[in-house]
Design an enzyme around this catalytic site. Structure first.
Site, PDB file in Angstrom:
ATOM      1  N   SER A 164       0.856  -1.183   0.000  1.00  0.00           N
ATOM      2  CA  SER A 164       0.000   0.000   0.000  1.00  0.00           C
ATOM      3  C   SER A 164       0.893   1.235   0.000  1.00  0.00           C
ATOM      4  O   SER A 164       2.105   1.132   0.252  1.00  0.00           O
ATOM      5  CB  SER A 164      -0.886   0.007   1.247  1.00  0.00           C
ATOM      6  OG  SER A 164      -1.527   1.254   1.451  1.00  0.00           O
TER       7      SER A 164
ATOM      8  N   TYR B 162      -2.524  -1.389  10.174  1.00  0.00           N
ATOM      9  CA  TYR B 162      -2.523  -1.501   8.715  1.00  0.00           C
ATOM     10  C   TYR B 162      -1.156  -1.133   8.152  1.00  0.00           C
ATOM     11  O   TYR B 162      -0.597  -1.853   7.309  1.00  0.00           O
ATOM     12  CB  TYR B 162      -3.607  -0.597   8.131  1.00  0.00           C
ATOM     13  CG  TYR B 162      -3.810  -0.749   6.650  1.00  0.00           C
ATOM     14  CD1 TYR B 162      -4.582  -1.787   6.140  1.00  0.00           C
ATOM     15  CD2 TYR B 162      -3.237   0.147   5.749  1.00  0.00           C
ATOM     16  CE1 TYR B 162      -4.774  -1.935   4.773  1.00  0.00           C
ATOM     17  CE2 TYR B 162      -3.414   0.005   4.388  1.00  0.00           C
ATOM     18  CZ  TYR B 162      -4.194  -1.031   3.903  1.00  0.00           C
ATOM     19  OH  TYR B 162      -4.369  -1.172   2.542  1.00  0.00           O
TER      20      TYR B 162
END
Length: 286
Positions: free
Chosen positions: A145, A158
């Site tokens: 990401s 995350y």
């Protein structure tokens, strides 16, 4: 003799986890249209069935929880028997999100996320890598990401998982030198997917009292890239031999910030996020 690495994925078999929606579904649909036999997997049975019905090439579909190393290994065995010696790429794409401050984070939520986002990638890589090495070509494509480039508030778990995916994939890349098999990291920016809707959110970490649905709408309004465009970028990046693929204009911005001002990048992103949030609220009102 080792088989030559195909430059194009067209016609090659591919494996895609997290294929029930978002980038995974868009990748499956795009590659299926190009004649790739597609092996798809997801824990979402209903969503996976929708994806499977939309594909036009030979399809192998499995309900799969990537947290289970043994189940992923069985899936790899099935794929190996289904399309022996013709695996072009394995897309370890399944992922989830948790929104929370560090002090209020729930340990079980964080473990759930780590087991899917990082250990799911590890399980997929370990299960399919022997098939690729036996062929002497192919690519392991792991989804990190932009939050694997820069860490931001309210996404500690995350970010940790995506930084881990990045480090794991880059270490693997070095190990695979000379094998004919490639290791690729994908860094998507904001993509219009279901990840915000399926995130675990116990309260608004910013303290503004927003519901999960409100936060998901704001995320979707601010996201700059569709899953279909993301799939196109990822495929082209893999076929061009890239080792790192940035997806979306925001991903390129984050990458630049991480390079030129690594200790202040989060501040710049927070300012940008405030502007995007304000803009998205206007869009939602309209």
């Amino acid at each position: 003799m080792r088989a030559p690495r195909p430059e194009l994925l067209r016609g090659q078999a591919v494996v895609i986890t997290g294929a029930a929606s978002g980038i995974g579904r868009a990748l499956a649909q795009r590659l299926s249209r190009q004649g790739c036999p597609v092996a798809i997997a997801d824990v979402d049975e209903a969503g996976l069935a929708v994806t499977a019905r939309s594909l036009t090439s030979p399809t192998l579909s499995r309900i799969l929880d990537v947290r289970s190393a043994s189940d992923v290994a069985v899936f790899a065995d099935d794929v190996g028997r289904w399309r022996p010696g013709s695996l072009g790429a394995v897309f370890n794409n399944a992922g989830v999100a948790v929104n929370a401050t560090v002090v209020d984070a729930d340990a079980e939520d964080d473990k759930w996320l780590y087991d899917i986002n990082f250990h799911g990638v590890v399980n997929g890589t370990r299960a399919f890598l022997p098939l690729l090495l036996d062929q002497g070509y192919g690519a392991v494509v792991n989804t990190s990401s932009v939050y694997g480039l820069v860490a931001v508030r309210y996404h500690s778990a995350y970010c940790a998982s995506k930084f881990a995916v990045r480090g794991y994939t880059e270490a693997l890349r070095d190990e695979l030198r000379g094998s004919g098999v490639r290791s690729v990291t994908v860094h998507p920016g904001g993509i219009k997917t279901n990840i915000a809707n399926t995130a675990r959110v116990r309260s608004d970490p910013s303290g503004r009292g927003r519901s999960q649905a409100q936060m998901a709408r704001e995320f979707d309004a601010a996201a700059m890239t569709t899953p279909e465009r993301a799939a196109r970028i990822i495929q082209r990046g893999v076929e061009k031999g890239k080792s790192r693929i940035l997806v979306g204009p925001d991903a390129f911005l984050v990458d630049v910030l991480a390079r030129i001002t690594p200790t202040r990048a989060a501040d710049a992103l927070a300012a940008l996020d405030s502007k995007l949030s304000a803009a998205s609220k206007k869009e939602i009102v309209r």
